[in-house]
Write an enzyme that holds these catalytic residues in place. Structure first.
Site, mmCIF file in Angstrom:
data_model
loop_
_atom_site.group_PDB
_atom_site.id
_atom_site.type_symbol
_atom_site.label_atom_id
_atom_site.label_comp_id
_atom_site.label_asym_id
_atom_site.label_seq_id
_atom_site.Cartn_x
_atom_site.Cartn_y
_atom_site.Cartn_z
ATOM 1 C CE LYS A 293 -20.118 12.844 16.295
ATOM 2 N NZ LYS A 293 -21.384 13.023 16.932
ATOM 3 C CB SER B 13 -22.262 9.920 18.524
ATOM 4 O OG SER B 13 -22.513 11.307 18.600
#
Length: 108
Positions: free
Chosen positions: A66, A28
């Site tokens: 993230k 991701s």
């Protein structure tokens, strides 16, 4: 490149009481140059920057890397646009563990 112009390994990856290493599992964050199997160094001393990458925990589950954007009552998290859809969470659901400060990649 001359070896004297490069930082020593000890200087670059020196451990502090506020840092730890973790292994990346997933894809991701590929758009940001972080790949499955990489090791990242995370520093718990957090100075927020929208350009940085953070180790966060959502609902007390596993830690994930993230980019984040802190809004009024929410935190927006986003990663690789191909592999992760941006999500917003109430601030009380997100724990910011630390900021990624280095990446280690092994070549075989």
């Amino acid at each position: 490149i001359y070896p004297t112009s490069l930082p020593s390994v000890e200087t670059k990856f020196r451990s502090t009481p506020h840092s730890f290493a973790c292994k990346v599992n997933g894809n991701s964050m590929e758009e940001f140059g972080i790949f499955n199997g990489d090791t990242v160094i995370v520093n718990r001393d957090i100075t927020f920057s929208s350009k940085s990458i953070y180790a966060i925990q959502i609902d007390n589950t596993e830690v994930t890397l993230k980019k984040i954007n802190i809004l009024n009552s929410e935190i927006e998290i986003f990663g690789d646009s191909k592999n992760f859809h941006t999500k917003k969470y109430k601030k009380d659901r997100i724990k910011i563990i630390g900021k990624m400060v280095s990446l280690i990649r092994s070549y075989k």
